[in-house]
Enzyme design. Structure first.
Site, mmCIF file in Angstrom:
data_model
loop_
_atom_site.group_PDB
_atom_site.id
_atom_site.type_symbol
_atom_site.label_atom_id
_atom_site.label_comp_id
_atom_site.label_asym_id
_atom_site.label_seq_id
_atom_site.Cartn_x
_atom_site.Cartn_y
_atom_site.Cartn_z
ATOM 1 N N HIS A 40 43.616 58.572 -23.454
ATOM 2 C CA HIS A 40 42.768 59.968 -22.782
ATOM 3 C C HIS A 40 41.195 59.792 -23.140
ATOM 4 C CE1 HIS A 40 46.095 63.173 -22.226
ATOM 5 N NE2 HIS A 40 46.806 61.794 -22.418
ATOM 6 N N TRP A 185 60.903 60.202 -25.212
ATOM 7 C CA TRP A 185 61.592 59.537 -23.934
ATOM 8 C C TRP A 185 62.708 58.568 -24.415
ATOM 9 C CZ3 TRP A 185 56.299 60.796 -24.238
ATOM 10 C CH2 TRP A 185 55.933 61.580 -23.066
#
EC number: 1.11.1.-
Length: 315
Positions: A40, A185
């Site tokens: 990020h 995930w």
């Protein structure tokens, strides 16, 4: 937190590995959130606006620090803060990216190319002046293929690189209070592998975002999902190249290896004045190269560590 010899990045990486052990945090590891911090901090770069990227550590100040897309990253910053305080010779920007590549390696992933030389903004005013508005540039997990291409295309990534970078979803988990989605995930979210791609293909899925599903629904993305699901070595190679490119975004290095004020330099059409590179008979403690001989991913340059002796590493 231990203080290490100035410029000893290998020793610093060992300290980062110690930080990764966080029994009270997600799955007992800070590794995934350290990778997300590096991602990020770098992933708001724009080739059009010539701003954003990993240089400056702008997330220490508003508006980046309060950007909803960065929710939860204060944990990663706080995990690293004692180490940065004990080793003030390294910038936050360098430490954040080094922590990301170290975490990937420590969790079984590939070695990522990394070079020092990033600088820190000294204040919110400096960040706003030199960085500008970098909001709304990070991926939104609720959107699809067109959005993904828009976000990554702004940074100069190809479809293949987009899929490779998406493999970082093999690490960590979503949090409902941050993204609106919840869960990991993959089965082992603290181990870097190609399991994410295997689970994307028909079979058992733990949790996938709309942006994940776009990778198998789009005819250009899907072949790369299939290749990476079948060949972990290929995925590791391509991910290392793409992530190394990601963390160099916005790092416009001068001939000493230090990052320049990229936006201002672009506007003026010329480099900023910098301290002269070190003498040719000195050896770089980072790369082992002599004097100005070390070549960097973002252009030729000298040793940033030795140049640091002659200038303050602040913007």
């Amino acid at each position: 937190m231990a203080s290490v010899k100035e410029g000893d990045y290998q020793a610093l990486k060992e300290e980062i590995k110690k930080i990764m052990k966080q029994p009270g945090y997600d799955d007992g590891s800070a590794g995934p959130v350290l990778v997300r911090l590096a991602w990020h901090a770098s992933g708001n770069f724009s080739l059009v606006e010539h701003n954003g990227g990993s240089n400056g550590a702008g997330m220490r100040f508003p508006p980046e620090s309060v950007d909803p897309a960065n929710a939860g990253l204060h944990y990663a910053i706080s995990f690293l803060l004692p180490l940065q305080s004990a080793n003030s010779w390294i910038s936050h920007a360098d430490l954040w990216t080094l922590a990301g590549v170290t975490a990937i390696e420590a969790m079984g992933g590939p070695q990522i190319p990394w070079e020092p030389g990033r600088l820190d903004y000294e204040s919110e005013q400096a960040a706003v002046e030199h960085r500008g508005d970098v909001s709304n540039r990070l991926p939104d997990g609720a959107l699809g293929a067109a959005h993904i291409r828009d976000v990554f295309g702004r940074m100069g990534f190809s479809d293949q690189e987009i899929v490779a970078l998406s493999g970082a979803h093999n690490l960590g988990r979503c949090h409902a209070d941050r993204s609106g989605f919840d869960g990991p995930w993959v089965v082992n979210p603290t181990r870097f592998s190609n399991q994410y791609f295997k689970l994307l293909l028909p079979g058992t899925r733990l949790m996938m975002l709309p942006t994940d599903m776009a990778l198998i629904e789009d005819p250009s993305f899907r072949p790369w999902v299939e290749k990476y699901a079948a060949d972990q070595n290929l995925f590791f190679k391509d991910f290392a190249n793409a992530f190394g490119k990601l963390i160099e975004l916005g790092v416009d290095r001068d001939d000493t290896g230090f990052a320049r004020l990229a936006k201002k330099a672009a506007e003026e059409g010329k480099p900023l004045d910098k301290t002269a590179p070190p003498a040719g008979d000195e050896t770089c403690p980072v790369s082992g190269a002599v004097g100005g001989g070390v070549q960097r991913a973002a252009g030729g340059g000298g040793c940033p560590f030795m140049a640091m002796q002659n200038r303050e590493a602040k913007l």
